[in-house]
Design an enzyme around this catalytic site. Structure first.
Site, mmCIF file in Angstrom:
data_model
loop_
_atom_site.group_PDB
_atom_site.id
_atom_site.type_symbol
_atom_site.label_atom_id
_atom_site.label_comp_id
_atom_site.label_asym_id
_atom_site.label_seq_id
_atom_site.Cartn_x
_atom_site.Cartn_y
_atom_site.Cartn_z
ATOM 1 N N GLU A 30 0.827 -1.205 0.000
ATOM 2 C CA GLU A 30 0.000 0.000 0.000
ATOM 3 C C GLU A 30 0.866 1.262 0.000
ATOM 4 O O GLU A 30 1.403 1.659 1.042
ATOM 5 C CB GLU A 30 -0.922 0.015 1.222
ATOM 6 C CG GLU A 30 -1.881 -1.158 1.291
ATOM 7 C CD GLU A 30 -2.866 -1.174 0.130
ATOM 8 O OE1 GLU A 30 -3.208 -0.102 -0.405
ATOM 9 O OE2 GLU A 30 -3.287 -2.284 -0.248
ATOM 10 N N GLU A 71 -5.766 3.801 7.680
ATOM 11 C CA GLU A 71 -5.256 3.325 6.390
ATOM 12 C C GLU A 71 -5.202 1.800 6.352
ATOM 13 O O GLU A 71 -5.499 1.192 5.326
ATOM 14 C CB GLU A 71 -3.874 3.909 6.111
ATOM 15 C CG GLU A 71 -3.369 3.608 4.726
ATOM 16 C CD GLU A 71 -4.247 4.198 3.632
ATOM 17 O OE1 GLU A 71 -4.619 3.431 2.714
ATOM 18 O OE2 GLU A 71 -4.555 5.397 3.686
ATOM 19 N N GLU A 78 -10.416 -2.721 1.031
ATOM 20 C CA GLU A 78 -10.103 -2.814 -0.396
ATOM 21 C C GLU A 78 -9.684 -4.230 -0.789
ATOM 22 O O GLU A 78 -10.077 -4.724 -1.849
ATOM 23 C CB GLU A 78 -9.021 -1.807 -0.768
ATOM 24 C CG GLU A 78 -9.500 -0.376 -0.741
ATOM 25 C CD GLU A 78 -8.427 0.630 -1.127
ATOM 26 O OE1 GLU A 78 -7.266 0.228 -1.331
ATOM 27 O OE2 GLU A 78 -8.767 1.811 -1.234
#
Length: 126
Positions: A30, A71, A78
């Site tokens: 990420e 995050e 996701e």
């Protein structure tokens, strides 16, 4: 052999290993998490200079950690959505947008906390 739950210190050890595995995965996969880690590497040491009380120090550092936490949750959302399928779906898009909004709110909170503490400390030194 039955699947028995691990308890005590062994549970803490395994939970810590899974957490470290998750942090490594977030850092490896990420880019946004990497940017936020670099930001935290700047802001956390800076917080020791900015803070005038222990409460301020805690708030400054906690705001950095909350961004990282949001995050990680966003990345988890996701990953699950992408695993479910790559075709476009309204609910998949909404899930990803909501996760992103959570990160945005924590970034906004970080700016407000840092700004408020810097403002208070500047007013106190006048």
């Amino acid at each position: 052999m039955p699947n028995e739950k691990v308890t005590g210190l062994a549970r803490f050890y395994y939970a810590t290993c899974y957490s470290m595995k998750g942090i490594r995965a977030a850092y490896s996969h990420e880019p946004a998490f990497r940017y936020e880690v670099f930001g935290a590497l700047v802001l956390v040491p800076l917080s020791f200079w900015v803070a005038q009380t222990g409460m301020q120090l805690g708030l400054l550092i906690a705001s950095c950690l909350l961004v990282l936490m949001a995050e990680v949750f966003n990345s988890a959302i996701e990953a699950v959505v992408d695993r479910a399928g790559l075709e476009m779906h309204e609910l998949a898009g909404r899930a990803k947008d909501l996760g992103s909004a959570g990160v945005f709110f924590t970034l906004l909170m970080l700016v407000l906390i840092w700004g408020g503490i810097i403002w208070d400390n500047a007013q106190a030194s006048m």
